[in-house]
Design an enzyme around this catalytic site. Structure first.
Site, PDB file in Angstrom:
ATOM      1  N   ASP A   1       0.850  -1.191   0.000  1.00 23.91           N
ATOM      2  CA  ASP A   1       0.000   0.000   0.000  1.00 23.91           C
ATOM      3  C   ASP A   1       0.889   1.246   0.000  1.00 23.91           C
ATOM      4  O   ASP A   1       1.781   1.372   0.849  1.00 23.91           O
ATOM      5  CB  ASP A   1      -0.900   0.017   1.232  1.00 23.91           C
ATOM      6  CG  ASP A   1      -1.982   1.086   1.139  1.00 23.91           C
ATOM      7  OD1 ASP A   1      -3.047   0.777   0.588  1.00 23.91           O
ATOM      8  OD2 ASP A   1      -1.732   2.206   1.616  1.00 23.91           O
TER       9      ASP A   1
ATOM     10  N   ASN B   1      -2.649  12.593  -4.529  1.00 22.54           N
ATOM     11  CA  ASN B   1      -3.811  12.989  -5.336  1.00 22.54           C
ATOM     12  C   ASN B   1      -4.210  14.439  -5.066  1.00 22.54           C
ATOM     13  O   ASN B   1      -4.513  15.194  -5.998  1.00 22.54           O
ATOM     14  CB  ASN B   1      -4.993  12.063  -5.043  1.00 22.54           C
ATOM     15  CG  ASN B   1      -4.867  10.716  -5.733  1.00 22.54           C
ATOM     16  OD1 ASN B   1      -4.265  10.617  -6.796  1.00 22.54           O
ATOM     17  ND2 ASN B   1      -5.410   9.683  -5.120  1.00 22.54           N
TER      18      ASN B   1
ATOM     19  N   HIS C   1      -4.933  13.664  -9.641  1.00 21.36           N
ATOM     20  CA  HIS C   1      -5.198  12.228  -9.778  1.00 21.36           C
ATOM     21  C   HIS C   1      -4.385  11.581 -10.889  1.00 21.36           C
ATOM     22  O   HIS C   1      -4.104  10.377 -10.833  1.00 21.36           O
ATOM     23  CB  HIS C   1      -6.699  12.001 -10.021  1.00 21.36           C
ATOM     24  CG  HIS C   1      -7.536  12.259  -8.801  1.00 21.36           C
ATOM     25  ND1 HIS C   1      -7.723  11.326  -7.815  1.00 21.36           N
ATOM     26  CD2 HIS C   1      -8.220  13.372  -8.401  1.00 21.36           C
ATOM     27  CE1 HIS C   1      -8.500  11.821  -6.857  1.00 21.36           C
ATOM     28  NE2 HIS C   1      -8.819  13.068  -7.191  1.00 21.36           N
TER      29      HIS C   1
ATOM     30  N   ASP D   1      -2.366   8.164 -10.492  1.00 23.33           N
ATOM     31  CA  ASP D   1      -2.444   6.998 -11.379  1.00 23.33           C
ATOM     32  C   ASP D   1      -1.060   6.564 -11.835  1.00 23.33           C
ATOM     33  O   ASP D   1      -0.753   5.366 -11.915  1.00 23.33           O
ATOM     34  CB  ASP D   1      -3.315   7.320 -12.593  1.00 23.33           C
ATOM     35  CG  ASP D   1      -4.789   7.482 -12.225  1.00 23.33           C
ATOM     36  OD1 ASP D   1      -5.159   7.057 -11.112  1.00 23.33           O
ATOM     37  OD2 ASP D   1      -5.547   8.040 -13.045  1.00 23.33           O
TER      38      ASP D   1
ATOM     39  N   GLU E   1      -5.809   1.717  -3.996  1.00 24.86           N
ATOM     40  CA  GLU E   1      -4.358   1.812  -4.083  1.00 24.86           C
ATOM     41  C   GLU E   1      -3.663   0.618  -3.446  1.00 24.86           C
ATOM     42  O   GLU E   1      -2.444   0.623  -3.287  1.00 24.86           O
ATOM     43  CB  GLU E   1      -3.853   3.103  -3.428  1.00 24.86           C
ATOM     44  CG  GLU E   1      -4.039   3.193  -1.935  1.00 24.86           C
ATOM     45  CD  GLU E   1      -5.341   3.864  -1.526  1.00 24.86           C
ATOM     46  OE1 GLU E   1      -5.448   4.249  -0.356  1.00 24.86           O
ATOM     47  OE2 GLU E   1      -6.237   4.005  -2.380  1.00 24.86           O
TER      48      GLU E   1
END
Length: 277
Positions: free
Chosen positions: A143, A151, A156, A160, A186
């Site tokens: 994680d 973000n 964002h 990504d 995520e």
């Protein structure tokens, strides 16, 4: 001019014949010639054996009867054979296209579209595979740290890109027989096949270090650093997939609590079946 014109029509008709028609006519001519030769051989042999005269009618019968019967019959048979072959070719192409579409659909439904990794359902299904006695896989939950800040502060699209960067690192440091999936927004899962805790910790540390030292995105801004926390749990032969996920999740939470950017295997495999109150 007339002579040239007179000969051009047959040539143009022959040139305009389709490959299919040419094959049918060619095969029919060959069969008819064989029929004519065979008829002559049989008829004349029989007449000589029976001491019957061979007259002009015998020549006509042996020549025209095979042509009148053999040519149309063979042409019809070869035309039907061509039609059947064309139908088989179309069916084969349709089957190939259907198989390709099925494979694409299967891939889309079992993989994450952004990273290309396994979907959560497919990953958990692989976790539940039957294992031999003594065989032990290991699950890693990966994680990213402070992902919401990435973000919020950088957009964002950068988030990504960070997820794709993590996915590539996981693929790079695992074996072809291992399974990698995107389990949630995520969170990633790595199923290390037939790997025990000690080796799994080494692999997890290599993943953590590679992500830490790799630039998150091209043109990385100052202070824009990507790290991950990793929790791990062994998967004994009789373990339940959801129990393993909970145990690895607790280890991941422990890694976050201890400062992030670290690996935790604090919960032992013997606690997999303990239900959290």
């Amino acid at each position: 001019m007339n002579m040239v014109t007179g000969h051009s029509a047959p040539l143009s008709k022959e040139a305009n014949m389709t490959p299919r028609a040419k094959r049918i006519v060619g095969k029919s001519i060959v069969v008819t010639i064989i029929a004519v030769v065979a008829t002559f051989a049989l008829s004349f042999t029989a007449r000589l054996a029976l001491q019957m005269p061979i007259d002009w009618l015998s020549w006509v019968e042996c020549t025209f009867i095979p042509i009148l019967i053999g040519m149309p019959v063979s042409a019809y048979i070869f035309a039907q054979a061509e039609t059947i072959q064309e139908t088989c070719d179309k069916l084969e192409k349709s089957y190939a296209a259907l198989t390709e579409a099925h494979d694409r659909l299967t891939f889309v439904t079992s993989h994450d579209p952004m990273t290309g990794l396994l979907s959560r359902g497919e990953f958990i299904a692989r976790m539940g595979r039957k294992r031999d006695e003594g065989e032990c896989d290991t699950l890693l939950l990966v994680d990213p740290d402070h992902f919401s800040l990435i973000n919020d502060e950088h957009g964002h699209s950068k988030g990504d890109e960070a997820l794709v960067r993590i996915a590539k690192a996981l693929v790079y440091l695992t074996r072809p027989g291992d399974s990698i999936g995107r389990l949630g927004g995520e969170e990633f899962g790595v199923l290390l096949r037939d790997v025990r805790k000690e080796q799994a910790i080494t692999i997890a540390e290599n993943i953590r270090r590679l992500i830490e030292v790799s630039p998150m995105v091209k043109g990385q801004q100052e202070g824009m650093k990507l790290t991950v926390s990793i929790g791990g749990a062994a998967i004994p032969p009789d373990a339940d997939a959801q129990d393993v996920l909970r145990t690895a999740g607790r280890c991941l939470f422990e890694a976050k609590q201890r400062g992030r950017n670290r690996v935790s295997f604090d919960y032992e495999a013997t606690k997999l079946r303990v239900v959290t109150p």
